[in-house]
Design a protein around this motif. Structure first.
Motif, mmCIF file in Angstrom:
data_model
loop_
_atom_site.group_PDB
_atom_site.id
_atom_site.type_symbol
_atom_site.label_atom_id
_atom_site.label_comp_id
_atom_site.label_asym_id
_atom_site.label_seq_id
_atom_site.Cartn_x
_atom_site.Cartn_y
_atom_site.Cartn_z
ATOM 1 N N LYS A 156 0.760 -1.217 -0.127
ATOM 2 C CA LYS A 156 0.015 -0.041 -0.063
ATOM 3 C C LYS A 156 0.843 1.278 0.197
ATOM 4 O O LYS A 156 0.204 2.270 -0.249
ATOM 5 N N GLU A 157 2.081 1.120 0.080
ATOM 6 C CA GLU A 157 2.972 2.327 -0.004
ATOM 7 C C GLU A 157 3.369 2.640 -1.380
ATOM 8 O O GLU A 157 3.358 3.931 -1.777
ATOM 9 N N LYS A 158 3.152 1.611 -2.110
ATOM 10 C CA LYS A 158 3.316 2.001 -3.648
ATOM 11 C C LYS A 158 2.094 2.075 -4.398
ATOM 12 O O LYS A 158 1.875 2.567 -5.385
ATOM 13 N N LEU A 159 0.893 1.302 -4.032
ATOM 14 C CA LEU A 159 -0.281 1.206 -4.708
ATOM 15 C C LEU A 159 -1.469 1.978 -3.858
ATOM 16 O O LEU A 159 -1.421 1.356 -2.656
ATOM 17 N N ALA A 160 -2.420 2.608 -4.303
ATOM 18 C CA ALA A 160 -3.623 2.981 -3.521
ATOM 19 C C ALA A 160 -4.606 2.074 -3.608
ATOM 20 O O ALA A 160 -4.768 1.312 -4.713
ATOM 21 N N GLU A 161 -5.744 2.155 -2.801
ATOM 22 C CA GLU A 161 -6.804 1.067 -2.916
ATOM 23 C C GLU A 161 -7.399 1.177 -4.516
ATOM 24 O O GLU A 161 -8.006 0.329 -4.937
ATOM 25 N N ALA A 162 -7.530 2.557 -4.760
ATOM 26 C CA ALA A 162 -8.365 2.754 -6.071
ATOM 27 C C ALA A 162 -7.279 2.253 -7.243
ATOM 28 O O ALA A 162 -7.916 1.767 -8.404
ATOM 29 N N ASP A 163 -6.148 2.134 -7.049
ATOM 30 C CA ASP A 163 -5.094 1.752 -7.943
ATOM 31 C C ASP A 163 -5.322 0.072 -8.471
ATOM 32 O O ASP A 163 -5.108 -0.343 -9.432
ATOM 33 N N VAL A 164 -5.573 -0.738 -7.365
ATOM 34 C CA VAL A 164 -5.925 -1.911 -7.790
ATOM 35 C C VAL A 164 -7.097 -2.524 -7.953
ATOM 36 O O VAL A 164 -7.516 -3.948 -8.026
ATOM 37 N N LYS A 165 -7.926 -1.625 -8.474
ATOM 38 C CA LYS A 165 -9.359 -2.112 -8.613
ATOM 39 C C LYS A 165 -9.544 -2.620 -10.294
ATOM 40 O O LYS A 165 -10.320 -3.346 -10.511
ATOM 41 N N SER A 166 -8.471 -2.181 -11.032
ATOM 42 C CA SER A 166 -8.399 -2.648 -12.220
ATOM 43 C C SER A 166 -7.311 -3.084 -12.635
ATOM 44 O O SER A 166 -6.281 -2.623 -12.137
ATOM 45 N N TRP A 167 -7.158 -4.024 -13.638
ATOM 46 C CA TRP A 167 -5.816 -4.550 -14.084
ATOM 47 C C TRP A 167 -4.942 -3.692 -14.888
ATOM 48 O O TRP A 167 -3.913 -3.353 -14.652
ATOM 49 N N GLU A 168 -5.552 -2.745 -15.461
ATOM 50 C CA GLU A 168 -4.921 -1.664 -16.171
ATOM 51 C C GLU A 168 -4.295 -0.705 -15.363
ATOM 52 O O GLU A 168 -2.855 -0.245 -15.502
ATOM 53 N N THR A 169 -4.976 -0.003 -14.297
ATOM 54 C CA THR A 169 -4.225 0.703 -13.220
ATOM 55 C C THR A 169 -3.361 0.081 -12.417
ATOM 56 O O THR A 169 -2.278 0.643 -12.082
ATOM 57 N N LEU A 170 -3.629 -1.165 -11.898
ATOM 58 C CA LEU A 170 -2.717 -1.658 -11.105
ATOM 59 C C LEU A 170 -1.226 -2.103 -11.791
ATOM 60 O O LEU A 170 -0.348 -1.585 -11.217
ATOM 61 N N THR A 171 -1.333 -2.289 -13.168
ATOM 62 C CA THR A 171 -0.243 -2.475 -13.948
ATOM 63 C C THR A 171 0.577 -1.336 -14.669
ATOM 64 O O THR A 171 1.613 -1.428 -15.061
ATOM 65 N N SER A 172 -0.220 -0.224 -14.687
ATOM 66 C CA SER A 172 0.277 1.201 -15.227
ATOM 67 C C SER A 172 0.925 2.015 -14.043
ATOM 68 O O SER A 172 1.946 2.523 -14.095
ATOM 69 N N LYS A 173 0.235 1.615 -12.581
ATOM 70 C CA LYS A 173 1.032 2.488 -11.694
ATOM 71 C C LYS A 173 1.808 1.674 -10.797
ATOM 72 O O LYS A 173 2.569 2.153 -9.769
ATOM 73 N N GLY A 174 1.965 0.326 -10.940
ATOM 74 C CA GLY A 174 2.752 -0.318 -10.159
ATOM 75 C C GLY A 174 3.204 -1.569 -10.946
ATOM 76 O O GLY A 174 2.969 -1.977 -12.039
#
Length: 411
Positions: A156-174
């Motif tokens: 959670k230091e690298k990714l916010a809760e909103a970031d992990v809701k989709s594969w696209e944001t998860l893999t673009s932000k982390g």
């Protein structure tokens, strides 16, 4: 559960006693025929070694309530329950732990006793998916006590809760560690086909000819899998996933509740968990699904004390005892009321698993014995697609072959 899922075994038991065959097929539906046999009954119970200390006091309580029944508890690996039972059913435990995906093989082999006394209460008190997992060919056999699914662990230091809701944001932000290219990808990514509307062994997972991955939706899944090879936010990770998480090479990975303690150790205060994200396979966002596993107790078809054995299996899986097992071993309950208990809802991993256990997020692992012929071909298609060994114009032919292989039965 992952280990359990991969230990699917072949059939091959020959019944030698007519009475045993009748008990196995009929499930001992007449209590009057068995009640007399249960006076001063001696019952053997098999549980995983990690659960022995948890169940000992529960067994003692059961014996206090049934003074004529004696229970002996012994460790035995639930992942090989059917194999251990087949060796010598008459010497095996009367009640045993098992993963639900072995149910079809046990029923076909005639080594599991139908749940003839507690069907109504289990259907009323257990989650819908747990009841489905405990049922085969329209008949209830198992006594559910836990549910298990893969979830998403992240830093959670690298990714916010909103970031992990989709594969696209998860893999673009982390960076996500995921196993596409090695053995075991089948268990993790086969449910993508169901996310996209296809079926594995039909709607209820019991139709030998009900797999339909060889269509446009299936081709979309393989195209998406191939794209992940070129996705800079996806790092091929398998056995090295935990170390990669600890050293910062990846920020998240897909695993199950069995990894909770290791991930907490790797991430410390940055530990976070969530259900699977959505994924766009070509037609807009859909929920990425996982296989759901359900932990069951079963009753040996050759038990001499079916009434006592069924009573024990039912007692061990009641609401209170499922909560005890959750507190001691972390097994997420299959009982609906137990799932609403504060001890469960306050646990982030349990919360994610319960979310994943609904029909929108998971697919109950099929119980057909034919699943043994599925894993190898599925791994080959997923691994070779990701690694660029299959040309795009060969995706459909490869899926045609996978469906053909999937339809094989080892009966």
């Amino acid at each position: 559960m992952k280990r359990n899922m991969k230990k699917l075994l072949t059939l091959g038991v020959t019944m030698t006693a007519a009475a045993f065959t009748l008990a196995a097929c009929g499930g001992g539906s007449s209590d009057e025929k068995t009640t007399a046999k249960n006076e001063n009954a001696s019952i053997k119970l098999w549980v995983d070694v990690a659960f022995v200390d948890t169940y000992k006091p529960l067994v003692e309580q059961f014996e206090k309530e049934h003074k004529d029944w004696k229970v002996t508890i012994k460790p035995s690996e639930s992942a090989t329950a059917q194999e251990n039972l087949k060796k010598d059913p008459s010497a095996a435990a009367d009640v045993f732990m098992m993963p639900h995906d072995q149910l079809g093989q046990m029923v076909d082999a005639g080594i599991i006793y139908a749940n003839t006394k507690y069907e109504d209460s289990i259907k009323e008190n257990s989650t819908e998916s747990a009841v489905e997992a405990a049922t085969y060919d329209g008949k209830l056999y198992g006594y559910p006590y836990g549910v298990e699914s893969q979830i998403l662990y992240y830093n959670k230091e690298k990714l916010a809760e909103a970031d992990v809701k989709s594969w696209e944001t998860l893999t673009s932000k982390g960076k996500l560690g995921a196993n596409f290219g090695e053995a075991g990808a089948n268990y993790i990514f086969t449910p993508l086909f169901m996310s996209n509307g296809d079926e594995l062994y039909g709607k209820n997972g019991e139709d030998i000819e009900g797999t339909n991955f060889n269509n446009d939706k299936g081709v979309q899944v393989l195209k998406w899998v191939r794209e992940q090879k070129d996705n800079p936010g996806v790092i091929q990770s398998n056995a090295d996933a935990l170390s990669n998480l600890g050293n910062g090479k990846i920020d998240a990975f897909l695993s199950g509740p069995w990894s909770k303690l290791d991930v907490e150790k790797a991430l410390g205060d940055n530990f976070a968990v969530a259900p699977y994200p959505t994924v766009d396979l070509g037609n807009g966002p859909v929920q990425q699904k996982a296989f759901l596993g359900v932990k069951l107790f079963g009753v040996n078809a050759s038990t001499k004390s079916p009434v006592a054995a069924m009573a024990l299996a039912d007692f061990l899986t009641n609401k209170e005892n499922q909560l005890t097992v959750f507190e001691k071993n972390g097994t997420v309950p299959a009982n609906k009321e137990a799932q609403t208990d504060g001890k469960v809802t306050s646990d982030k991993v349990a919360e994610a698993v319960m979310t994943m256990s609904d029909a929108d997020h998971s697919v109950v692992m099929p119980k057909l014995p034919a699943m043994v012929s599925f894993w190898g071909p599925a791994d080959a298609v997923l691994n070779d697609t990701y690694n660029g060994k299959i040309a795009e114009d060969q995706y459909l032919p490869k899926l045609d072959k996978l469906v053909k292989d999937t339809s094989k039965s080892d009966k």
